[in-house]
Design a protein around this motif. Structure first.
Motif, PDB file in Angstrom:
ATOM      1  N   ARG A  85     -38.494  16.561   8.823  1.00  0.00           N
ATOM      2  CA  ARG A  85     -39.124  15.756   7.846  1.00  0.00           C
ATOM      3  C   ARG A  85     -39.125  17.156   6.736  1.00  0.00           C
ATOM      4  O   ARG A  85     -39.203  17.133   5.518  1.00  0.00           O
ATOM      5  N   ASN A  86     -39.643  18.024   7.206  1.00  0.00           N
ATOM      6  CA  ASN A  86     -40.103  19.326   6.285  1.00  0.00           C
ATOM      7  C   ASN A  86     -39.028  19.669   5.583  1.00  0.00           C
ATOM      8  O   ASN A  86     -38.695  20.184   4.066  1.00  0.00           O
ATOM      9  N   GLN A  87     -37.494  19.452   5.621  1.00  0.00           N
ATOM     10  CA  GLN A  87     -36.491  20.333   4.995  1.00  0.00           C
ATOM     11  C   GLN A  87     -36.073  19.545   4.156  1.00  0.00           C
ATOM     12  O   GLN A  87     -35.703  19.641   3.131  1.00  0.00           O
ATOM     13  N   VAL A  88     -36.508  17.402   4.382  1.00  0.00           N
ATOM     14  CA  VAL A  88     -36.040  16.896   3.636  1.00  0.00           C
ATOM     15  C   VAL A  88     -37.473  16.736   2.418  1.00  0.00           C
ATOM     16  O   VAL A  88     -36.672  16.674   1.462  1.00  0.00           O
ATOM     17  N   ALA A  89     -38.658  17.370   2.739  1.00  0.00           N
ATOM     18  CA  ALA A  89     -39.335  17.254   1.790  1.00  0.00           C
ATOM     19  C   ALA A  89     -39.235  18.032   0.502  1.00  0.00           C
ATOM     20  O   ALA A  89     -39.683  17.889  -0.042  1.00  0.00           O
ATOM     21  N   THR A  90     -38.425  19.800   1.251  1.00  0.00           N
ATOM     22  CA  THR A  90     -38.320  20.909   1.118  1.00  0.00           C
ATOM     23  C   THR A  90     -36.881  20.158  -0.230  1.00  0.00           C
ATOM     24  O   THR A  90     -37.033  20.995  -1.820  1.00  0.00           O
ATOM     25  N   ALA A  91     -36.278  19.970  -0.520  1.00  0.00           N
ATOM     26  CA  ALA A  91     -35.443  19.274  -0.968  1.00  0.00           C
ATOM     27  C   ALA A  91     -35.549  18.418  -1.539  1.00  0.00           C
ATOM     28  O   ALA A  91     -35.322  18.666  -2.957  1.00  0.00           O
ATOM     29  N   LEU A  92     -36.788  17.944  -1.965  1.00  0.00           N
ATOM     30  CA  LEU A  92     -37.433  16.364  -2.702  1.00  0.00           C
ATOM     31  C   LEU A  92     -37.476  17.341  -3.765  1.00  0.00           C
ATOM     32  O   LEU A  92     -37.934  17.045  -5.190  1.00  0.00           O
ATOM     33  N   LYS A  93     -38.158  18.186  -3.343  1.00  0.00           N
ATOM     34  CA  LYS A  93     -39.231  19.131  -3.883  1.00  0.00           C
ATOM     35  C   LYS A  93     -38.536  19.951  -5.441  1.00  0.00           C
ATOM     36  O   LYS A  93     -39.095  20.411  -6.276  1.00  0.00           O
ATOM     37  N   LEU A  94     -37.045  20.191  -4.375  1.00  0.00           N
ATOM     38  CA  LEU A  94     -36.671  21.587  -5.710  1.00  0.00           C
ATOM     39  C   LEU A  94     -36.063  20.956  -6.709  1.00  0.00           C
ATOM     40  O   LEU A  94     -36.201  20.840  -7.618  1.00  0.00           O
ATOM     41  N   ILE A  95     -35.802  19.034  -6.811  1.00  0.00           N
ATOM     42  CA  ILE A  95     -34.959  18.228  -7.773  1.00  0.00           C
ATOM     43  C   ILE A  95     -35.999  18.636  -9.090  1.00  0.00           C
ATOM     44  O   ILE A  95     -35.404  18.587  -9.953  1.00  0.00           O
ATOM     45  N   PRO A  96     -37.077  18.524  -9.321  1.00  0.00           N
ATOM     46  CA  PRO A  96     -38.112  18.786 -10.534  1.00  0.00           C
ATOM     47  C   PRO A  96     -37.639  20.326 -11.096  1.00  0.00           C
ATOM     48  O   PRO A  96     -37.814  19.878 -11.783  1.00  0.00           O
ATOM     49  N   ASN A  97     -37.352  21.326 -10.286  1.00  0.00           N
ATOM     50  CA  ASN A  97     -37.250  22.351 -10.788  1.00  0.00           C
ATOM     51  C   ASN A  97     -36.044  22.291 -11.572  1.00  0.00           C
ATOM     52  O   ASN A  97     -36.096  22.745 -12.244  1.00  0.00           O
ATOM     53  N   VAL A  98     -35.057  21.414 -11.487  1.00  0.00           N
ATOM     54  CA  VAL A  98     -33.687  21.679 -11.465  1.00  0.00           C
ATOM     55  C   VAL A  98     -33.773  20.825 -12.292  1.00  0.00           C
ATOM     56  O   VAL A  98     -33.283  20.954 -13.584  1.00  0.00           O
ATOM     57  N   LYS A  99     -34.264  20.032 -12.928  1.00  0.00           N
ATOM     58  CA  LYS A  99     -33.914  19.261 -13.803  1.00  0.00           C
ATOM     59  C   LYS A  99     -35.225  19.438 -15.030  1.00  0.00           C
ATOM     60  O   LYS A  99     -34.655  19.623 -16.150  1.00  0.00           O
ATOM     61  N   LYS A 100     -35.731  20.869 -14.443  1.00  0.00           N
ATOM     62  CA  LYS A 100     -36.179  21.617 -15.484  1.00  0.00           C
ATOM     63  C   LYS A 100     -35.439  22.592 -15.948  1.00  0.00           C
ATOM     64  O   LYS A 100     -35.506  22.994 -17.625  1.00  0.00           O
ATOM     65  N   MET A 101     -34.525  23.421 -14.727  1.00  0.00           N
ATOM     66  CA  MET A 101     -33.226  23.858 -15.406  1.00  0.00           C
ATOM     67  C   MET A 101     -32.694  23.408 -15.739  1.00  0.00           C
ATOM     68  O   MET A 101     -31.873  24.131 -17.093  1.00  0.00           O
TER      69      MET A 101
END
Length: 262
Positions: free
Chosen positions: A231-247
């Motif tokens: 579950r934490n791996q999925v949550a971490t992947a979802l948390k990465l996406i906003p940073n990618v959007k900023k990039m």
């Protein structure tokens, strides 16, 4: 007060709810010119030089060529292989695309089957191994899908289980099943790299981490540990996406500004 009621009163105060700590978030972008970088040297690196100096010149001599709107490939790695996105990730990437707007383009999952079907070793003395082979395979697969750049990301985690003061209950018939005596801590990390498909230019990186903890009973704690890690791996992947959007937002602005200055 009967024995069952006593057990319930003992268990309830020791039940601790799962919590999430924020962790760290970061992203970088790059739009610099290789020609400009090499022009700062008094003499070209390759003049009267050999070995690593020539390699450095060749590595640095690269230009950004990404234009938006673009087709950006999505490649999630798991154990060094292209993995399917979870349903939660697919929804989150679609939402990110919509929020970036029509001027951005689209995200397209890179097909592992296509990448495998077109992959070949480089036509040189040295064969690609490890990370080099993976990135080469991704770029070749993305090229067959006519993608402009590929965003490759990987999620991994580290899990630790610690005994609490209540671990003595592990030796009792009821306590081992019900009384929380094990603390499970898992830290997820996610890193992303955006590469140009045609020349390998690195446009940016993004990273994040997330920590989850839970206190559980001794019996079944290994299954709980694996479940928490997944579950934490999925949550971490979802948390990465906003940073990618900023990039991506920064890249669109910087690359547009670079085109206007030409």
């Amino acid at each position: 007060m009967n024995a069952y009621t006593k057990i319930k009163l003992l268990i309830l105060p020791l039940t601790i709810i799962l919590f999430v700590s924020t962790g760290c978030n970061s992203y970088t972008t790059q739009t610099t010119s290789g020609r400009d970088y090499l022009s700062k040297y008094p003499n070209p690196i390759g003049v009267e030089a050999s070995g690593i100096n020539e390699e450095i010149e060749e590595i640095a001599d690269i230009e950004p060529q990404l234009n938006f709107p673009a087709r950006i490939g999505l490649a999630k790695l798991a154990n060094g292989r292209i993995s399917n996105l979870t349903s939660e990730e697919a929804v989150a990437w679609t939402k990110a695309r919509d929020e970036l707007g029509p001027g951005f383009g689209e995200f397209v999952p890179v097909s592992g089957l296509i990448a495998e079907s077109v992959y070949s070793q480089p036509k040189s003395r040295r064969s690609a191994t490890g990370t080099q082979a993976i990135l080469r395979k991704l770029r070749m697969g993305a090229a067959r899908q006519h993608l402009d750049a590929v965003l490759v990301y990987e999620v991994f985690s580290r899990t630790k289980t610690t005994s609490l003061a209540t671990a003595v209950s592990n030796w009792t018939l009821v306590g081992a099943y019900f009384i929380p005596s094990k603390e499970i801590e898992t830290v997820g990390h996610a890193n992303a790299l955006l590469l140009d498909v045609r020349n390998g230019y690195p446009y940016g990186t993004a990273s994040t981490s997330m920590e989850k903890k839970n206190v559980v009973a001794y019996m079944g704690h290994r299954d709980r540990s694996r479940n928490l890690e997944d579950r934490n791996q999925v949550a971490t992947a979802l948390k990465l996406i906003p940073n990618v959007k900023k990039m991506m937002t920064r890249l669109v602005t910087d690359l547009d500004a670079g085109q206007e200055s030409l």
